[in-house]
Design a protein around this motif. Structure first.
Motif, PDB file in Angstrom:
ATOM      1  N   ARG A  94       0.836  -1.211   0.000  1.00 26.38           N
ATOM      2  CA  ARG A  94       0.000   0.000   0.000  1.00 26.38           C
ATOM      3  C   ARG A  94       0.863   1.250   0.000  1.00 26.38           C
ATOM      4  NH1 ARG A  94      -5.244  -1.651   1.533  1.00 26.38           N
ATOM      5  NH2 ARG A  94      -5.225  -3.690   2.536  1.00 26.38           N
ATOM      6  N   SER A 100      -9.531  -1.954   2.657  1.00 32.85           N
ATOM      7  CA  SER A 100      -9.757  -2.679   3.914  1.00 32.85           C
ATOM      8  C   SER A 100      -8.994  -2.082   5.098  1.00 32.85           C
ATOM      9  CB  SER A 100      -9.405  -4.161   3.749  1.00 32.85           C
ATOM     10  OG  SER A 100      -8.017  -4.348   3.644  1.00 32.85           O
ATOM     11  N   ASP A 175      -2.444   0.774  -4.368  1.00 26.96           N
ATOM     12  CA  ASP A 175      -2.087  -0.480  -3.681  1.00 26.96           C
ATOM     13  C   ASP A 175      -2.262  -1.636  -4.653  1.00 26.96           C
ATOM     14  OD1 ASP A 175      -4.845  -1.089  -3.724  1.00 26.96           O
ATOM     15  OD2 ASP A 175      -5.154  -0.322  -1.709  1.00 26.96           O
TER      16      ASP A 175
HETATM   17  P1  TMP Z   1      -7.991  -4.353   0.264  1.00 26.55           P
HETATM   18  O1  TMP Z   1      -7.878  -2.896   0.560  1.00 26.55           O
HETATM   19  O2  TMP Z   1      -9.409  -4.797  -0.005  1.00 26.55           O
HETATM   20  O3  TMP Z   1      -7.302  -5.203   1.307  1.00 26.55           O
HETATM   21  O4  TMP Z   1      -7.216  -4.615  -1.119  1.00 26.55           O
HETATM   22  C1  TMP Z   1      -5.839  -4.334  -1.246  1.00 26.55           C
HETATM   23  C2  TMP Z   1      -5.409  -4.587  -2.687  1.00 26.55           C
HETATM   24  O5  TMP Z   1      -5.482  -5.966  -3.002  1.00 26.55           O
HETATM   25  C3  TMP Z   1      -6.261  -3.872  -3.731  1.00 26.55           C
HETATM   26  O6  TMP Z   1      -5.399  -3.385  -4.745  1.00 26.55           O
HETATM   27  C4  TMP Z   1      -7.146  -4.942  -4.293  1.00 26.55           C
HETATM   28  C5  TMP Z   1      -6.336  -6.188  -4.131  1.00 26.55           C
HETATM   29  N1  TMP Z   1      -7.135  -7.359  -3.818  1.00 26.55           N
HETATM   30  C6  TMP Z   1      -7.065  -8.476  -4.638  1.00 26.55           C
HETATM   31  O7  TMP Z   1      -6.338  -8.491  -5.630  1.00 26.55           O
HETATM   32  N2  TMP Z   1      -7.814  -9.560  -4.308  1.00 26.55           N
HETATM   33  C7  TMP Z   1      -8.610  -9.603  -3.229  1.00 26.55           C
HETATM   34  O8  TMP Z   1      -9.268 -10.623  -2.994  1.00 26.55           O
HETATM   35  C8  TMP Z   1      -8.679  -8.438  -2.389  1.00 26.55           C
HETATM   36  C9  TMP Z   1      -9.567  -8.423  -1.171  1.00 26.55           C
HETATM   37  C10 TMP Z   1      -7.931  -7.346  -2.725  1.00 26.55           C
END
Ligand code: TMP
Ligand code: ASP
Length: 237
Positions: A94, A100, A175
């Motif tokens: 990030r 999240s 990210d």
């Molecule tokens: P998040 O903020 O939902 O944790 O996601 C962080 C990064 O990871 C964002 O660029 C999206 C990616 N991501 C995936 O590639 N697969 C997933 O299942 C999730 C939840 C996020």
């Protein structure tokens, strides 16, 4: 070109490559899912866009000395890769706080992480891919402490390469998520895909979201924004 179907995930199918031991064909699907598969929709052309985008990004990483599973793009929706045993970790990097981490830790949207932050999630759909720490990762996956350190260092190196690639097309890499796999000779390399499904990409001028968040949040046209990413990447690669 392809033989038996080995595995089907939410966004790709994985086949054995015909007459090429140790190689796989990844076939990109048109399906998009979010919230651990709860939301699902099919977008005609998505498979082609992600295959083409990933097939531009991986060779760019090779140029910068990053080892990956990628061999070549075969056709619109398929690519040839080395077979690896996927390590069940999702490595997230990030640069800015969103998604999240905001919900989990109450951070302010767009807080800058300097240096960039790495997070590990345990790749397990039944558990909803929970956030884990390094010690959990060592217990849950067959990696050593030095391999885990190397994985994180590689993820940060990839962040540098990709941040400047995207900056050159007026996009902030907010990210992204990586997966790594172990080759037959034991080496750990970058695997899976790098696409707007797995990255957050914001236009630097308009702040427009050019990634899967338009589908997750229902705020835009997935095919249009993925097409925009491909077009901009094609102009510099
Ligand atoms: P998040 O903020 O939902 O944790 O996601 C962080 C990064 O990871 C964002 O660029 C999206 C990616 N991501 C995936 O590639 N697969 C997933 O299942 C999730 C939840 C996020
Ligand atoms: N790929 C994940 C799923 O389908 C989630 C996401 O990318 O937000 O559930």
């Amino acid at each position: 070109m392809k033989d038996m179907l080995l595995y089907e995930g939410k966004a790709k199918q994985v086949y054995k490559a015909k007459n090429k031991p140790g190689q796989l064909v990844l076939s990109y699907k048109n399906d998009a899912t979010a919230f651990n598969g709860e939301k699902k929709e099919t977008f005609h052309g998505k498979g082609r866009l992600n295959n083409e985008i990933s097939s531009l990004v991986f060779p760019m990483l090779h140029k910068h000395g990053i080892q990956t599973h990628f061999m070549e793009r075969l056709n619109e929706t398929e690519q040839l890769v080395y077979q690896t045993e996927i390590i069940p970790l999702e490595v997230v990097v990030r640069n800015l706080a969103t998604g999240s981490i905001i919900k989990r830790l109450g951070m302010k949207e767009k807080t800058v992480f300097s240096p960039p932050l790495t997070e590990l999630f345990y790749k397990d759909d039944d558990l909803g891919d929970p956030l884990i720490n390094d010690e959990h990762a060592l217990n849950l996956s067959a990696v050593t402490l030095s391999e885990l350190k190397e994985i994180k260092a590689t993820a940060l190196e990839i962040n540098k390469v990709l941040s400047s690639l995207f900056e050159s097309i007026n996009i902030t890499l907010v990210d992204f998520k990586l997966e790594f796999g172990r080759m037959a000779d034991g080496r750990i390399v970058l695997a899976d895909e790098i696409s707007p499904d797995t990255c957050r990409l914001w236009d630097r001028t308009t702040q427009e979201k050019l990634d899967k968040d338009v589908f997750r949040q229902g705020t835009g046209e997935l095919i249009e924004v993925y097409g925009e990413i491909l077009q901009r990447l094609q102009s510099v690669t």
